[in-house]
Design a protein around this motif. Structure first.
Motif, PDB file in Angstrom:
ATOM      1  N   GLY B 253       6.673  -0.155   6.471  1.00 36.44           N
ATOM      2  CA  GLY B 253       5.936  -1.297   6.993  1.00 36.44           C
ATOM      3  C   GLY B 253       4.517  -0.928   7.392  1.00 36.44           C
ATOM      4  N   LEU B 254       4.347   0.285   7.903  1.00 35.69           N
ATOM      5  CA  LEU B 254       3.013   0.720   8.306  1.00 35.69           C
ATOM      6  C   LEU B 254       2.098   0.794   7.101  1.00 35.69           C
ATOM      7  CD1 LEU B 254       1.300   1.768  10.647  1.00 35.69           C
ATOM      8  CD2 LEU B 254       2.004   4.072  10.030  1.00 35.69           C
ATOM      9  N   GLU B 255       2.592   1.389   6.004  1.00 33.28           N
ATOM     10  CA  GLU B 255       1.772   1.503   4.800  1.00 33.28           C
ATOM     11  C   GLU B 255       1.432   0.129   4.241  1.00 33.28           C
ATOM     12  OE1 GLU B 255       0.708   4.357   4.086  1.00 33.28           O
ATOM     13  OE2 GLU B 255       2.039   5.503   5.401  1.00 33.28           O
ATOM     14  N   ILE B 256       2.438  -0.784   4.270  1.00 36.66           N
ATOM     15  CA  ILE B 256       2.192  -2.131   3.745  1.00 36.66           C
ATOM     16  C   ILE B 256       1.107  -2.816   4.559  1.00 36.66           C
ATOM     17  CG2 ILE B 256       3.219  -4.422   3.462  1.00 36.66           C
ATOM     18  CD1 ILE B 256       5.803  -3.098   2.760  1.00 36.66           C
ATOM     19  N   ARG B 257       1.231  -2.730   5.888  1.00 37.09           N
ATOM     20  CA  ARG B 257       0.249  -3.398   6.729  1.00 37.09           C
ATOM     21  C   ARG B 257      -1.140  -2.828   6.516  1.00 37.09           C
ATOM     22  NH1 ARG B 257      -0.016  -2.792  13.170  1.00 37.09           N
ATOM     23  NH2 ARG B 257      -0.829  -0.793  12.463  1.00 37.09           N
ATOM     24  N   GLN B 258      -1.245  -1.493   6.443  1.00 38.14           N
ATOM     25  CA  GLN B 258      -2.562  -0.887   6.289  1.00 38.14           C
ATOM     26  C   GLN B 258      -3.180  -1.221   4.945  1.00 38.14           C
ATOM     27  OE1 GLN B 258      -1.659   3.196   7.159  1.00 38.14           O
ATOM     28  NE2 GLN B 258      -2.456   3.014   9.229  1.00 38.14           N
ATOM     29  N   SER B 259      -2.379  -1.156   3.888  1.00 38.95           N
ATOM     30  CA  SER B 259      -2.937  -1.466   2.576  1.00 38.95           C
ATOM     31  C   SER B 259      -3.343  -2.918   2.486  1.00 38.95           C
ATOM     32  CB  SER B 259      -1.924  -1.152   1.480  1.00 38.95           C
ATOM     33  OG  SER B 259      -1.659   0.213   1.444  1.00 38.95           O
ATOM     34  N   PHE B 260      -2.537  -3.823   3.098  1.00 36.17           N
ATOM     35  CA  PHE B 260      -2.880  -5.243   3.034  1.00 36.17           C
ATOM     36  C   PHE B 260      -4.179  -5.499   3.768  1.00 36.17           C
ATOM     37  CE2 PHE B 260      -1.537  -9.376   1.852  1.00 36.17           C
ATOM     38  CZ  PHE B 260      -2.108 -10.227   2.770  1.00 36.17           C
ATOM     39  N   ARG B 261      -4.312  -4.910   4.970  1.00 35.79           N
ATOM     40  CA  ARG B 261      -5.527  -5.135   5.743  1.00 35.79           C
ATOM     41  C   ARG B 261      -6.751  -4.578   5.050  1.00 35.79           C
ATOM     42  NH1 ARG B 261      -3.374  -5.113  11.443  1.00 35.79           N
ATOM     43  NH2 ARG B 261      -2.331  -7.132  11.445  1.00 35.79           N
ATOM     44  N   SER B 262      -6.587  -3.517   4.246  1.00 34.62           N
ATOM     45  CA  SER B 262      -7.738  -2.976   3.525  1.00 34.62           C
ATOM     46  C   SER B 262      -8.001  -3.735   2.243  1.00 34.62           C
ATOM     47  CB  SER B 262      -7.487  -1.510   3.170  1.00 34.62           C
ATOM     48  OG  SER B 262      -6.998  -0.814   4.270  1.00 34.62           O
ATOM     49  N   GLY B 263      -7.108  -4.675   1.901  1.00 35.64           N
ATOM     50  CA  GLY B 263      -7.332  -5.444   0.676  1.00 35.64           C
ATOM     51  C   GLY B 263      -6.859  -4.741  -0.580  1.00 35.64           C
ATOM     52  N   ASN B 264      -6.131  -3.620  -0.451  1.00 38.99           N
ATOM     53  CA  ASN B 264      -5.653  -2.905  -1.646  1.00 38.99           C
ATOM     54  C   ASN B 264      -4.295  -3.465  -2.051  1.00 38.99           C
ATOM     55  OD1 ASN B 264      -7.893  -1.296  -1.211  1.00 38.99           O
ATOM     56  ND2 ASN B 264      -6.731   0.225  -0.061  1.00 38.99           N
ATOM     57  N   TYR B 265      -4.333  -4.628  -2.741  1.00 35.50           N
ATOM     58  CA  TYR B 265      -3.077  -5.326  -2.996  1.00 35.50           C
ATOM     59  C   TYR B 265      -2.187  -4.605  -3.985  1.00 35.50           C
ATOM     60  CZ  TYR B 265      -5.489  -9.015  -0.534  1.00 35.50           C
ATOM     61  OH  TYR B 265      -6.166  -9.723   0.401  1.00 35.50           O
ATOM     62  N   GLY B 266      -2.766  -3.811  -4.857  1.00 39.24           N
ATOM     63  CA  GLY B 266      -1.925  -3.042  -5.776  1.00 39.24           C
ATOM     64  C   GLY B 266      -1.046  -2.079  -5.008  1.00 39.24           C
ATOM     65  N   GLU B 267      -1.640  -1.420  -4.007  1.00 39.26           N
ATOM     66  CA  GLU B 267      -0.847  -0.497  -3.182  1.00 39.26           C
ATOM     67  C   GLU B 267       0.255  -1.249  -2.453  1.00 39.26           C
ATOM     68  OE1 GLU B 267      -3.395   1.541  -0.527  1.00 39.26           O
ATOM     69  OE2 GLU B 267      -4.469   2.612  -2.101  1.00 39.26           O
TER      70      GLU B 267
END
Lengths: 305, 295
Positions: B253-267
């Motif tokens: 969940g941490l990785e998902i939240r961080q990637s989403f907030r950075s806009g890296n939707y592929g990640e």
């Protein structure tokens, strides 16, 4: 004589069916649970350090309602504080949470029912309920494909946690109750669909064969034959998911404006721990009310049948 | 003379139809209360843009990091994902390792099958006062405790424990273990109460004590259902551990939240697929177990 009996029992015991997958899986699970504690790299000693214990003591002091902190306990003051919060936003937040849970579970049931029927291999087959011998190969394969597609859809709906789905939908739809409702409805549709599909597959087929022999189409058999047979179980699952929906609706509010969770997060951010704990307990109360409602519903249906 | 059985007065609309109508009615009332309107379903221009960009990446999840600047020594994306998935598994296993024993213990006290039977009490047992007053009280107290533990969602437990204990791995494990112990206890008690009591009756008539009846006659009869449900709970623990990552714990969940907030939707999609794969694998495995057990 009893020695012979003992030998008989021993022989039976040695011949009992032993399933390797089962034993291996249970052993693996237990080892994983124990191993996580022993080798998981947790540092639990840190949890009891003096700094953390001091934090805990501070938290316990701040949970006491603000007007009562440092003063002798006065029921009137406590009551005034409690009703102030309830009338201000506590009751309306509880009602909103309940409403979100109801809409979500209704939508979930609406979506889950056709998916569950499609995923039940005794209904979705060219020869439903095992009547009429083997079917032509093409039809059997097509039916099997439909069943696996429905099951796959249910697994997909179920695997995504509702919190993640709500997080994504709020980014798209903004702060309205819809993201919470849709996230809950999707996740619970997957779970309800799987539970219902299992119940439909395990139903007693004889009345259904009689109906089919009398000329009913598959849809008619499902509506009039399967439904009364699975209703007690279906109601049990429905009530179980409704209770779960109430808890999830409380929590999903932390992402958005619409329910108790919003106030929980608000008070946590402001570090008003007395109101924070009160809101959590209100959520707990809501779950109890939902439990009572479910029990009444199930007993009233039981009395009618 | 033909004796005709008295037929019950059938209501014009069956109770079941009334039930469906009630559900629909409550749903509509709830929707009105929330002021749900179809217009809110139409995303704004910005929201639509985000949704399109996000779902476009569903077919092309990222295999390497998408950030513009990646610090030296950062592991590759898939290694980060694998580590987060492993961490999710470890947290879930630790939580279940705490919840299972606690659930079994509470389930023992929340079950009535080992002391409420009307079978003849043959010596070796408890005094009558304990059986009539003490045990029912203990039963009610345990039920109340279980209901309380279950009524608070694991995310709320996590938030509560974070506020009380600060950021600590114990907070995550306890947050999952406490409500799960309550749920396990309730379901275990119900399964044991509903299991056939033929062996229990036989043992009791042979003079076994209550504890012997419980562990030798009641639990093994219900063991198949107990194991099935434990596997299902482990799967739920996996999902909960992943979601608790949104609150700072080192899981998916941490990785998902961080990637989403950075806009890296592929990640984000990479991690989502990892989560779905983990849960689906476990689901298929527990399905196979269940089919073996109910054969």
């Amino acid at each position: 004589m009893s020695a012979a009996r003992d030998r008989q029992i021993d022989a039976l015991r040695r011949r009992r069916p032993r399933d390797r997958l089962l034993r291996g899986s249970v052993a693996l699970l237990l080892c994983a649970c124990a191993g996580a504690w022993l080798f998981g790299g947790f540092d639990f000693a840190d949890a009891w350090s003096p700094r953390r214990l001091a934090n805990l003591a501070r938290f316990a002091r701040e949970v006491v309602p603000f007007p009562l902190q440092g003063q002798p306990f006065d029921p009137a003051v406590a009551w005034h504080w409690l009703t102030g919060i309830l009338l201000d936003h506590g009751l309306s937040a509880m009602l909103a949470t309940l409403a979100i849970a109801i809409v979500a579970i209704d939508l979930a049931l609406l979506v889950a029912t056709p998916l569950a029927v499609a995923a039940a291999s005794n209904v979705t087959s060219p020869r439903p309920f095992s009547i009429g011998g083997p079917a032509p190969r093409g039809q059997a394969v097509a039916a099997r494909l439909l069943v696996e597609l429905a099951r796959g859809a249910l697994i997909c709906l179920r695997s995504l946690p509702e919190y993640v789905l709500a997080f994504l939908l709020i980014a798209v739809l903004g702060p309205s109750p819809w993201p919470l409702v849709l996230a809950l409805a999707c996740h619970n549709a997957g779970i309800l669909g799987r539970l219902l599909a299992e119940v439909v597959e395990n139903v007693d087929e004889r009345p259904l064969r009689a109906l089919t022999a009398a000329g009913a189409t598959r849809l008619q058999v499902v509506a009039c034959g399967v439904t009364p047979l699975v209703l007690p179980r279906a109601l049990l699952f429905f009530c179980y998911r409704f209770e779960s929906c109430i808890r999830d609706a409380t929590v999903l509010g932390m992402l958005s404006v619409s329910s108790l969770g919003y106030w929980i997060d608000e008070y946590r951010t402001r570090m008003q721990y007395d109101d924070f704990v009160l809101m959590i307990l209100l959520g707990s109360l809501l779950v109890f009310c939902g439990d009572l409602g479910s029990a009444w519903l199930r007993s009233s249906v039981r009395r009618a049948t | 003379m033909i004796a005709r059985a008295a037929s019950p007065r059938a209501a014009p609309f069956g109770r079941r139809l009334l039930l469906l109508a009630l559900l629909a009615l409550f749903g509509l009332l709830a929707a009105l209360h929330l002021r749900l309107s179809p217009q809110d379903l139409i995303p704004s221009r910005a929201g639509l843009d985000l949704a399109l960009r996000f779902f476009a990446r569903a077919w092309r999840p990222a295999l390497t990091s998408e950030a513009h600047f990646v610090p030296e020594g950062t592991p590759p994306l898939l290694i980060i994902g694998a580590r987060a998935a492993w961490s999710t598994l470890v947290f879930a296993a630790a939580a279940m390792g705490l919840a299972l024993p606690l659930g079994l213990l509470l389930g023992f006290f929340a079950s009535t099958a080992w002391w409420a039977d009307r079978a003849p009490v043959t010596g070796g047992g408890m005094s009558r006062r304990w059986r009539q007053v003490g045990l029912p009280l203990l039963y009610l107290a345990t039920r109340a405790l279980i209901a309380f533990l279950r009524s608070i969602h694991e995310i709320l437990w996590a938030v509560l424990l974070l506020a009380a204990m600060g950021v600590s791995e114990l907070a995550c494990v306890l947050a999952i273990a406490l409500p799960y112990a309550g749920t396990l206890a309730k379901i275990f008690a119900e399964l044991i109460d509903e299991a056939p009591r033929d062996a229990a009756l036989a043992l009791r008539l042979a003079g076994a004590t209550d504890l012997q009846v419980y562990f030798i006659a009641l639990v093994p009869r219900a063991a198949a259902d107990l194991i099935t449900y434990s596997f299902y709970r482990f799967e739920c623990a996996l999902r909960s551990a992943a979601v608790l990552g949104f609150f700072g714990f080192p899981t998916l969940g941490l990785e998902i939240r961080q990637s989403f907030r950075s806009g890296n939707y592929g990640e984000v999609w990479t991690f989502l697929y990892l989560l779905i794969a983990m849960v689906a694998t476990f689901d298929l495995w527990s399905g196979a177990i269940r089919r073996r057990l109910t054969r």
